[in-house]
Design an enzyme around this catalytic site. Sequence first.
Site, PDB file in Angstrom:
ATOM      1  N   TYR A 153      -2.287  -0.377  10.046  1.00 58.45           N
ATOM      2  CA  TYR A 153      -2.513  -0.922   8.699  1.00 58.45           C
ATOM      3  C   TYR A 153      -1.221  -0.804   7.880  1.00 58.45           C
ATOM      4  CZ  TYR A 153      -4.029  -1.044   3.825  1.00 58.45           C
ATOM      5  OH  TYR A 153      -4.134  -1.331   2.480  1.00 58.45           O
TER       6      TYR A 153
ATOM      7  N   SER B  30       0.823  -1.208   0.000  1.00 55.01           N
ATOM      8  CA  SER B  30       0.000   0.000   0.000  1.00 55.01           C
ATOM      9  C   SER B  30       0.857   1.258   0.000  1.00 55.01           C
ATOM     10  CB  SER B  30      -0.872  -0.010   1.255  1.00 55.01           C
ATOM     11  OG  SER B  30      -1.433   1.259   1.473  1.00 55.01           O
TER      12      SER B  30
HETATM   13  P1  NAD Z   1     -11.629  -5.413  -0.013  1.00 53.18           P
HETATM   14  O1  NAD Z   1     -11.852  -5.299   1.454  1.00 53.18           O
HETATM   15  O2  NAD Z   1     -12.772  -5.081  -0.923  1.00 53.18           O
HETATM   16  O3  NAD Z   1     -11.091  -6.839  -0.378  1.00 53.18           O
HETATM   17  C1  NAD Z   1     -10.409  -7.667   0.527  1.00 53.18           C
HETATM   18  C2  NAD Z   1     -11.121  -9.006   0.559  1.00 53.18           C
HETATM   19  O4  NAD Z   1     -10.364  -9.854   1.400  1.00 53.18           O
HETATM   20  C3  NAD Z   1     -12.537  -8.912   1.154  1.00 53.18           C
HETATM   21  O5  NAD Z   1     -13.470  -9.540   0.301  1.00 53.18           O
HETATM   22  C4  NAD Z   1     -12.417  -9.639   2.478  1.00 53.18           C
HETATM   23  O6  NAD Z   1     -13.602 -10.373   2.793  1.00 53.18           O
HETATM   24  C5  NAD Z   1     -11.234 -10.555   2.242  1.00 53.18           C
HETATM   25  N1  NAD Z   1     -10.527 -10.851   3.488  1.00 53.18           N
HETATM   26  C6  NAD Z   1     -10.142  -9.980   4.456  1.00 53.18           C
HETATM   27  N2  NAD Z   1      -9.528 -10.637   5.453  1.00 53.18           N
HETATM   28  C7  NAD Z   1      -9.497 -11.946   5.088  1.00 53.18           C
HETATM   29  C8  NAD Z   1      -9.006 -13.113   5.700  1.00 53.18           C
HETATM   30  N3  NAD Z   1      -8.418 -13.058   6.896  1.00 53.18           N
HETATM   31  N4  NAD Z   1      -9.131 -14.290   5.048  1.00 53.18           N
HETATM   32  C9  NAD Z   1      -9.731 -14.361   3.840  1.00 53.18           C
HETATM   33  N5  NAD Z   1     -10.255 -13.282   3.222  1.00 53.18           N
HETATM   34  C10 NAD Z   1     -10.131 -12.091   3.843  1.00 53.18           C
HETATM   35  O7  NAD Z   1     -10.385  -4.466  -0.325  1.00 53.18           O
HETATM   36  P2  NAD Z   1      -9.710  -4.038  -1.720  1.00 53.18           P
HETATM   37  O8  NAD Z   1      -9.842  -2.563  -1.818  1.00 53.18           O
HETATM   38  O9  NAD Z   1     -10.148  -4.902  -2.831  1.00 53.18           O
HETATM   39  O10 NAD Z   1      -8.191  -4.326  -1.370  1.00 53.18           O
HETATM   40  C11 NAD Z   1      -7.488  -5.470  -1.823  1.00 53.18           C
HETATM   41  C12 NAD Z   1      -6.067  -5.387  -1.326  1.00 53.18           C
HETATM   42  O11 NAD Z   1      -5.447  -4.185  -1.775  1.00 53.18           O
HETATM   43  C13 NAD Z   1      -5.947  -5.373   0.196  1.00 53.18           C
HETATM   44  O12 NAD Z   1      -4.793  -6.111   0.540  1.00 53.18           O
HETATM   45  C14 NAD Z   1      -5.742  -3.912   0.517  1.00 53.18           C
HETATM   46  O13 NAD Z   1      -5.060  -3.731   1.732  1.00 53.18           O
HETATM   47  C15 NAD Z   1      -4.914  -3.483  -0.674  1.00 53.18           C
HETATM   48  N6  NAD Z   1      -4.987  -2.056  -0.951  1.00 53.18           N
HETATM   49  C16 NAD Z   1      -6.156  -1.495  -1.388  1.00 53.18           C
HETATM   50  C17 NAD Z   1      -6.194  -0.135  -1.659  1.00 53.18           C
HETATM   51  C18 NAD Z   1      -7.452   0.544  -2.147  1.00 53.18           C
HETATM   52  O14 NAD Z   1      -7.416   1.759  -2.341  1.00 53.18           O
HETATM   53  N7  NAD Z   1      -8.550  -0.167  -2.377  1.00 53.18           N
HETATM   54  C19 NAD Z   1      -5.043   0.656  -1.487  1.00 53.18           C
HETATM   55  C20 NAD Z   1      -3.881   0.051  -1.041  1.00 53.18           C
HETATM   56  C21 NAD Z   1      -3.848  -1.307  -0.799  1.00 53.18           C
END
Ligand code: NAD
Length: 335
Positions: free
Chosen positions: A152, A127
């Site tokens: 985080y 991130s």
């Molecule tokens: P999201 O929350 O929509 O997707 C994450 C998914 O992982 C969810 O469906 C959740 O149910 C699942 N999950 C969470 N903990 C879990 C566990 N312990 N076991 C199994 N499943 C689990 O988030 P996103 O925006 O799609 O983000 C995806 C990745 O990208 C994450 O790692 C997030 O930290 C990273 N990220 C996202 C952003 C953003 O702007 N969206 C920015 C930086 C990093």
Amino acid sequence: MKILLTGAAGFIGMTTALRLLARGDEVVGLDNLNDYYDVRLKLDRLARLEPLPGFRFVKLDVADRAGMEALFAAERFDRVIHLAAQAGVRYSLQNPHAYIDSNVVGFMNILEGCRHTQVQQLVYASSSSVYGGNTKMPFSEHDSVDHPVSLYAATKKANELMAHTYSHLYGLPTTGLRFFTVYGPWGRPDMALFLFTKAILEGRAIDVFNHGRMKRDFTYVDDIVEGVIRVLDRTAEPDPAYVADAPDPGTSNVPYRVFNIGNHQPVELMEFIGHIEAALGRQAQKNLLPLQDGDVPATYADVDALSAWTGFVPATDLRTGIGRFVDWYRGYYRV
Ligand code: NAD
């Protein structure tokens, strides 16, 4: 290729799975379907994937060590895309343990599974938050990222450190991608674009932090997925040019990489809100508030390293991307 994709019911996970399936990959999508936000949205995302040939869903928590060991014992994956994580900066102030379980213990289980089954490459979500209050713009992979300002961010930095040890000790090819504020259709209900759109449509005021002077390098989800897939498709041979945070000759022949993936065009929150207002044809009422704990005032991705490695170039401008989100939101919620 047979790919394990964690977080498949998530925003970026579903969008990634659609792309992989469209080109004929076999995707095992894993998710624990937790209730951090509206589970219906996660189930609806899954409902788009489940009818597609080549997709299979596994409901599992990545922090469940026995479950993850059983999965890796039962199946062989060519590559792993690890997106499952407890996301969100603000939630980490109230629920710190969720971040350690999903993001640290869960990541450990992924590393072990990949190591024991000789996975060809692990691509995982880091991130932009790892840059903390860094003020040197744009953020470069060579900047020091030792001072995260939220738990985080600390867990994402920990992932990069853990990945480095597995690349170094076991030759596991790993690539961490530092995503910069991702937005687009099917986006997360806890993020600004969703919250603002919902509030404006409901005639409620929106909370604008740092008095609207916050800057974010908003990146359209399809561009993120394009970068993930370009990285996935590279064979992860050691990169002699890569220099880790603390330059060390011992790290240069390890199949370990970390890249920024962003739009390379930071935008002030007020301008971002202006695009939402234009797409909705409505004015927002704004509560101007100070910067929140754990938030950083600005993010700005230098994407030269990823471009040089994969030819990645972000392609979607903010106005177009917000328009697509608003169209999706109005259709999905029928408003
Ligand atoms: P999201 O929350 O929509 O997707 C994450 C998914 O992982 C969810 O469906 C959740 O149910 C699942 N999950 C969470 N903990 C879990 C566990 N312990 N076991 C199994 N499943 C689990 O988030 P996103 O925006 O799609 O983000 C995806 C990745 O990208 C994450 O790692 C997030 O930290 C990273 N990220 C996202 C952003 C953003 O702007 N969206 C920015 C930086 C990093």
